[in-house]
Scaffold this motif. Structure first.
Motif, PDB file in Angstrom:
ATOM      1  N   GLN A 266      -0.887  -7.061  -3.922  1.00 37.40           N
ATOM      2  CA  GLN A 266      -2.160  -6.500  -3.482  1.00 37.40           C
ATOM      3  C   GLN A 266      -1.972  -5.652  -2.222  1.00 37.40           C
ATOM      4  O   GLN A 266      -1.178  -5.987  -1.339  1.00 37.40           O
ATOM      5  CB  GLN A 266      -3.164  -7.617  -3.204  1.00 37.40           C
ATOM      6  CG  GLN A 266      -2.761  -8.583  -2.132  1.00 37.40           C
ATOM      7  CD  GLN A 266      -3.733  -9.752  -2.054  1.00 37.40           C
ATOM      8  OE1 GLN A 266      -4.562  -9.936  -2.944  1.00 37.40           O
ATOM      9  NE2 GLN A 266      -3.640 -10.529  -1.004  1.00 37.40           N
ATOM     10  N   PRO A 267      -2.704  -4.549  -2.109  1.00 37.01           N
ATOM     11  CA  PRO A 267      -2.565  -3.666  -0.943  1.00 37.01           C
ATOM     12  C   PRO A 267      -3.367  -4.159   0.255  1.00 37.01           C
ATOM     13  O   PRO A 267      -3.965  -5.245   0.227  1.00 37.01           O
ATOM     14  CB  PRO A 267      -3.095  -2.325  -1.470  1.00 37.01           C
ATOM     15  CG  PRO A 267      -4.095  -2.721  -2.502  1.00 37.01           C
ATOM     16  CD  PRO A 267      -3.575  -3.968  -3.131  1.00 37.01           C
ATOM     17  N   LEU A 268      -3.398  -3.313   1.292  1.00 39.36           N
ATOM     18  CA  LEU A 268      -4.013  -3.716   2.557  1.00 39.36           C
ATOM     19  C   LEU A 268      -5.525  -3.904   2.441  1.00 39.36           C
ATOM     20  O   LEU A 268      -6.088  -4.790   3.098  1.00 39.36           O
ATOM     21  CB  LEU A 268      -3.702  -2.646   3.616  1.00 39.36           C
ATOM     22  CG  LEU A 268      -3.819  -3.042   5.094  1.00 39.36           C
ATOM     23  CD1 LEU A 268      -2.990  -4.269   5.410  1.00 39.36           C
ATOM     24  CD2 LEU A 268      -3.418  -1.880   5.983  1.00 39.36           C
TER      25      LEU A 268
ATOM     26  N   THR B 140       0.826  -1.207   0.000  1.00 39.61           N
ATOM     27  CA  THR B 140       0.000   0.000   0.000  1.00 39.61           C
ATOM     28  C   THR B 140       0.858   1.254   0.000  1.00 39.61           C
ATOM     29  O   THR B 140       0.558   2.233  -0.694  1.00 39.61           O
ATOM     30  CB  THR B 140      -0.925  -0.002   1.228  1.00 39.61           C
ATOM     31  OG1 THR B 140      -1.639  -1.238   1.288  1.00 39.61           O
ATOM     32  CG2 THR B 140      -1.932   1.123   1.156  1.00 39.61           C
ATOM     33  N   VAL B 141       1.935   1.239   0.791  1.00 38.81           N
ATOM     34  CA  VAL B 141       2.849   2.390   0.811  1.00 38.81           C
ATOM     35  C   VAL B 141       3.523   2.569  -0.548  1.00 38.81           C
ATOM     36  O   VAL B 141       3.620   3.694  -1.072  1.00 38.81           O
ATOM     37  CB  VAL B 141       3.892   2.221   1.931  1.00 38.81           C
ATOM     38  CG1 VAL B 141       4.916   3.350   1.886  1.00 38.81           C
ATOM     39  CG2 VAL B 141       3.213   2.182   3.291  1.00 38.81           C
ATOM     40  N   LEU B 142       3.974   1.454  -1.149  1.00 38.01           N
ATOM     41  CA  LEU B 142       4.647   1.522  -2.447  1.00 38.01           C
ATOM     42  C   LEU B 142       3.719   1.966  -3.571  1.00 38.01           C
ATOM     43  O   LEU B 142       4.191   2.468  -4.602  1.00 38.01           O
ATOM     44  CB  LEU B 142       5.253   0.150  -2.788  1.00 38.01           C
ATOM     45  CG  LEU B 142       6.395  -0.309  -1.891  1.00 38.01           C
ATOM     46  CD1 LEU B 142       6.831  -1.721  -2.269  1.00 38.01           C
ATOM     47  CD2 LEU B 142       7.573   0.650  -1.987  1.00 38.01           C
ATOM     48  N   ILE B 143       2.419   1.777  -3.397  1.00 40.86           N
ATOM     49  CA  ILE B 143       1.457   2.241  -4.399  1.00 40.86           C
ATOM     50  C   ILE B 143       1.045   3.686  -4.134  1.00 40.86           C
ATOM     51  O   ILE B 143       0.999   4.518  -5.050  1.00 40.86           O
ATOM     52  CB  ILE B 143       0.218   1.317  -4.407  1.00 40.86           C
ATOM     53  CG1 ILE B 143       0.588  -0.074  -4.927  1.00 40.86           C
ATOM     54  CG2 ILE B 143      -0.894   1.920  -5.257  1.00 40.86           C
ATOM     55  CD1 ILE B 143      -0.530  -1.084  -4.812  1.00 40.86           C
ATOM     56  N   SER B 144       0.754   4.026  -2.870  1.00 41.17           N
ATOM     57  CA  SER B 144       0.169   5.337  -2.550  1.00 41.17           C
ATOM     58  C   SER B 144       1.181   6.472  -2.705  1.00 41.17           C
ATOM     59  O   SER B 144       0.851   7.531  -3.253  1.00 41.17           O
ATOM     60  CB  SER B 144      -0.380   5.320  -1.118  1.00 41.17           C
ATOM     61  OG  SER B 144      -1.341   4.313  -0.962  1.00 41.17           O
TER      62      SER B 144
END
Length: 307
Positions: A255-257, A106-110
């Protein structure tokens, strides 16, 4: 020559305060009305704050309770027995490889999706607002037209394109999708804000020998900081809480959180000892980001409301 008699000097000071007193003295009814109005507004704000904070506090208390306690009663029962609260669930969360990997995904995407949208939109907005180039107005109208295109229309074509490029099921693919669909609104928002800056300010900088890049970095960006901060908050919250794009474009390793929490619920159902701290972790990060940039966010929302 006019001569003032002692009688006129003695009478005049007594009449003026008597005539001015009713106009300047506040009426008791007005003060009571203002006090009641202020109290009602404060009471309303307190109720709104309690309604907003209660689910967050309940989720945090549930994340500190054991699975047996959560099954036996609601989170409010922990207020009468706080000794049963512990951070064991967070230790179990750190030991869950799927949840920790989903958090970092999620951090790597956001973060890249937010940074790329802010940087590209700021450059494009400055060009649309203050630079002269062929086709500027038709291109900006095309950007405005893209605002009305629903995201669902582009899911299948973009998935097919990403499959051919080898980006389907990867974190860069999810980031590119969020950047592409976030740019039209970001460019539209920043262009309107930059266009409201005084023209004399930029012309004075050009007369002093400033280049366009120097004017953009040293003058436009500092002045437009409230709008940029507001855009960054909106984009980060949108990408962090997104589930649809990640559910379709991310595989099990990227996949994110949000997708991992949904997967845990489907697999284990009542696995609340991991689900509660994971849900609180996914909720508290946007709250921290919002309060960290709250001052800039309010300035950006209020910009242009008062001329």
């Amino acid at each position: 020559m006019t001569v003032t008699t002692p009688e006129r000097q003695a009478v005049a000071p007594d009449k003026e305060p008597a005539a001015a007193a009713p106009a300047t003295r506040p009426r008791p009814k007005g003060r009571i009305g203002r006090w009641l109005g202020s109290s009602l507004v404060q009471a309303f704000l307190v109720v709104v704050a309690l309604v907003w904070i209660t689910p967050l506090a309940g989720l945090f208390l549930s994340s500190l309770r054991s699975a047996q306690d959560n099954a036996s009663g609601g989170w409010w029962t922990s207020l009468s027995s706080p000794a049963q609260l512990s951070f064991d669930n967070y230790s179990a969360l750190l030991g869950n490889a799927g949840m920790t990997q989903a958090f970092w995904n999620t951090v790597l995407i956001s973060v890249p999706a937010t940074a790329l949208v802010v940087v590209i939109a700021a450059l494009a907005a400055y060009a649309f607002a203050w630079l002269e180039f062929p086709g500027r107005d038709p291109l900006f109208l095309l950007v405005v037209a893209l605002l009305v295109v629903p995201m669902q229309i582009g899911l299948l074509p973009v998935a097919k394109l990403f499959g051919e490029l080898g980006l389907f099921g990867t974190i860069p693919g999810v980031v590119l999708f969020h950047v592409a669909y976030g740019l039209p609104f970001a460019i539209f928002l920043l262009r309107n804000y930059f266009a409201e800056m005084p023209k004399e300010m930029l012309e004075a900088a050009r007369m002093d020998g400033g280049t366009e890049w120097r004017i953009f970095t040293r003058l436009v960006l500092p002045v437009g900081r409230p709008a940029i901060a507001s855009l960054a908050i909106f984009q980060f919250l949108w990408v962090w809480n997104d589930m649809l794009v990640a559910l379709l474009f991310a595989d099990s390793a990227s996949q994110p959180l949000t997708v991992e929490l949904q997967s845990q619920i489907r697999q284990f159902g009542s696995n609340i000892d991991v689900l509660a701290p994971g849900a609180f972790l996914s909720l508290v990060v946007p709250v921290v980001v919002f309060f960290a940039f709250q001052r800039h966010f309010v300035q950006g929302v209020m910009a242009g409301s008062v001329k």
